[in-house]
Design an enzyme around this catalytic site. Structure first.
Site, PDB file in Angstrom:
ATOM      1  N   HIS A 129      50.267  34.094  35.659  1.00 45.70           N
ATOM      2  CA  HIS A 129      49.422  33.422  36.668  1.00 45.70           C
ATOM      3  C   HIS A 129      48.725  32.194  36.068  1.00 45.70           C
ATOM      4  CE1 HIS A 129      47.118  34.255  40.656  1.00 45.70           C
ATOM      5  NE2 HIS A 129      47.201  32.952  40.415  1.00 45.70           N
ATOM      6  N   ARG A 183      51.387  34.261  45.588  1.00 40.48           N
ATOM      7  CA  ARG A 183      50.552  35.428  45.305  1.00 40.48           C
ATOM      8  C   ARG A 183      51.448  36.636  45.149  1.00 40.48           C
ATOM      9  NH1 ARG A 183      46.901  32.959  43.984  1.00 40.48           N
ATOM     10  NH2 ARG A 183      44.730  32.986  44.683  1.00 40.48           N
ATOM     11  N   GLU A 200      48.888  42.561  39.775  1.00 38.93           N
ATOM     12  CA  GLU A 200      48.697  41.945  38.460  1.00 38.93           C
ATOM     13  C   GLU A 200      47.273  42.205  37.940  1.00 38.93           C
ATOM     14  OE1 GLU A 200      49.542  37.914  39.938  1.00 38.93           O
ATOM     15  OE2 GLU A 200      47.502  37.357  39.392  1.00 38.93           O
TER      16      GLU A 200
END
Ligand code: GLV
Length: 328
Positions: free
Chosen positions: A287, A240, A269
């Site tokens: 991601h 993360r 993000e």
């Protein structure tokens, strides 16, 4: 009897929407408007359930503004977008999508490690820019993956998948650090040895982060931790954003205090720390670690199954706060 009302917060597979529509009155954000908490609260008005993704924050403010809400089914294994304590206090069930993404995500962790260690993205940019005019003995030489030491921080299901790939496929020595040590049988299966975090950072040739985000893991890798790593080491983050201090990492990469990094997740993000875009020794992906069609479909169906089971049988396949079910 009228169907429960649910809100699907992001665009998902049309066949999953069709399935949900058999059970629910569905309002969905198929145009994928993302945005503010105010918009989420507006869309959740009068809804009994929500199909969320990792970007949809469910906290005390949202819960207070949406008193009908009874379940949020996250299409992600990570659930740091949920304030789980607030959800439990409000009697709202939280579910996630573990297991179905483990092997796909471990594959990606390895892909990013390989791309980073062997400088694949950087060399491709060079080639595309028309700069490749001749062979050179030292052109884009990186570091070996096979036979090296792989350090895994966070040894849950995905960490174990990466360990097995490294140990069994690439003959790597695998070391790991985790909040709790694995039992001996699992360690043997992964051929992984438990070490302290500092020892891992000092001795690994490749460090892969697979730990969940929580206030305790915020900036678990910052300037001090990067300083412990070998100058030849690589760092991969598929966990993360926020676990790595991206500003400190960009500086370490610029000054070659470590060799390279591969990042699939970022603080804040989809925005990126601008300095990460100015260093060449980093591989950046948006991601996508769980992004294969079968896996994303399995995740979406699991989130849908959780919603369906909850409203039809007061249970769920993968509840995060099952105590809520007992109290209902
Ligand atoms: C993706 O990051 C997930 O948590 O599933």
């Amino acid at each position: 009897m009228s169907k429960p009302k649910i809100f699907v917060a992001r665009a998902i597979f049309p066949e999953v929407i069709t399935r949900l529509e058999q059970h629910f009155d569905v309002q969905s954000s198929q145009r994928d408007e993302t945005g503010s908490k105010a918009l989420l609260i507006e869309k959740l008005q009068g809804k009994d359930g929500a199909f969320t993704t990792g970007g949809d924050r469910i906290d005390a403010e949202v819960l207070a503004a949406c008193p009908k809400l009874k379940i949020c089914a996250n299409m992600a294994v990570g659930y740091n977008n949920f304030d789980l304590a607030a959800m439990t206090a409000a009697g709202v069930l939280a579910t996630n999508t573990p297991d179905v993404l483990t092997e796909t995500t471990a594959d990606f962790g390895f892909a990013l490690l390989m791309a980073t260690a062997r400088r694949i993205a950087e060399s491709e940019r060079y080639l595309r820019a028309g700069k490749w005019t001749q062979w050179r003995y030292d052109m884009f030489s990186g570091s070996d993956v096979h036979g090296s030491t792989l350090g895994i921080l966070g040894m849950g299901r995905i960490g174990q998948g990466i360990a097995k790939r490294g140990a069994h496929g690439f003959g790597m020595k695998v070391i790991y650090h985790n909040r709790s040590r694995l039992d001996a049988a699992l360690e043997a299966d992964c051929k992984a040895g438990y070490v302290s975090k500092d020892e891992l950072l000092r001795t690994a040739d490749h460090v892969v982060l697979v730990l969940p985000y929580s206030p305790a893991s915020h900036h678990a890798i910052g300037a001090a931790e990067l300083a412990l790593m070998k100058p030849t080491a690589t760092l991969v983050n598929i966990a993360r954003g926020g676990i790595v201090d991206d500003a400190a990492l960009a500086l370490a990469l610029r000054d070659k205090r470590i060799a390279a990094a591969g990042l699939d997740v970022f603080e804040g993000e989809p925005r990126l720390h601008p300095d990460l875009l100015t260093v060449h020794n980093v591989v950046l992906t948006p991601h996508i670690a769980s992004a294969t069609v079968p896996t994303r479909l399995a995740m979406a169906h699991l989130a849908a199954d959780n919603l369906i089971q909850f409203f039809t049988q007061n249970k769920a396949l993968t509840p995060l706060n099952p105590e809520v079910l007992v109290k209902r």
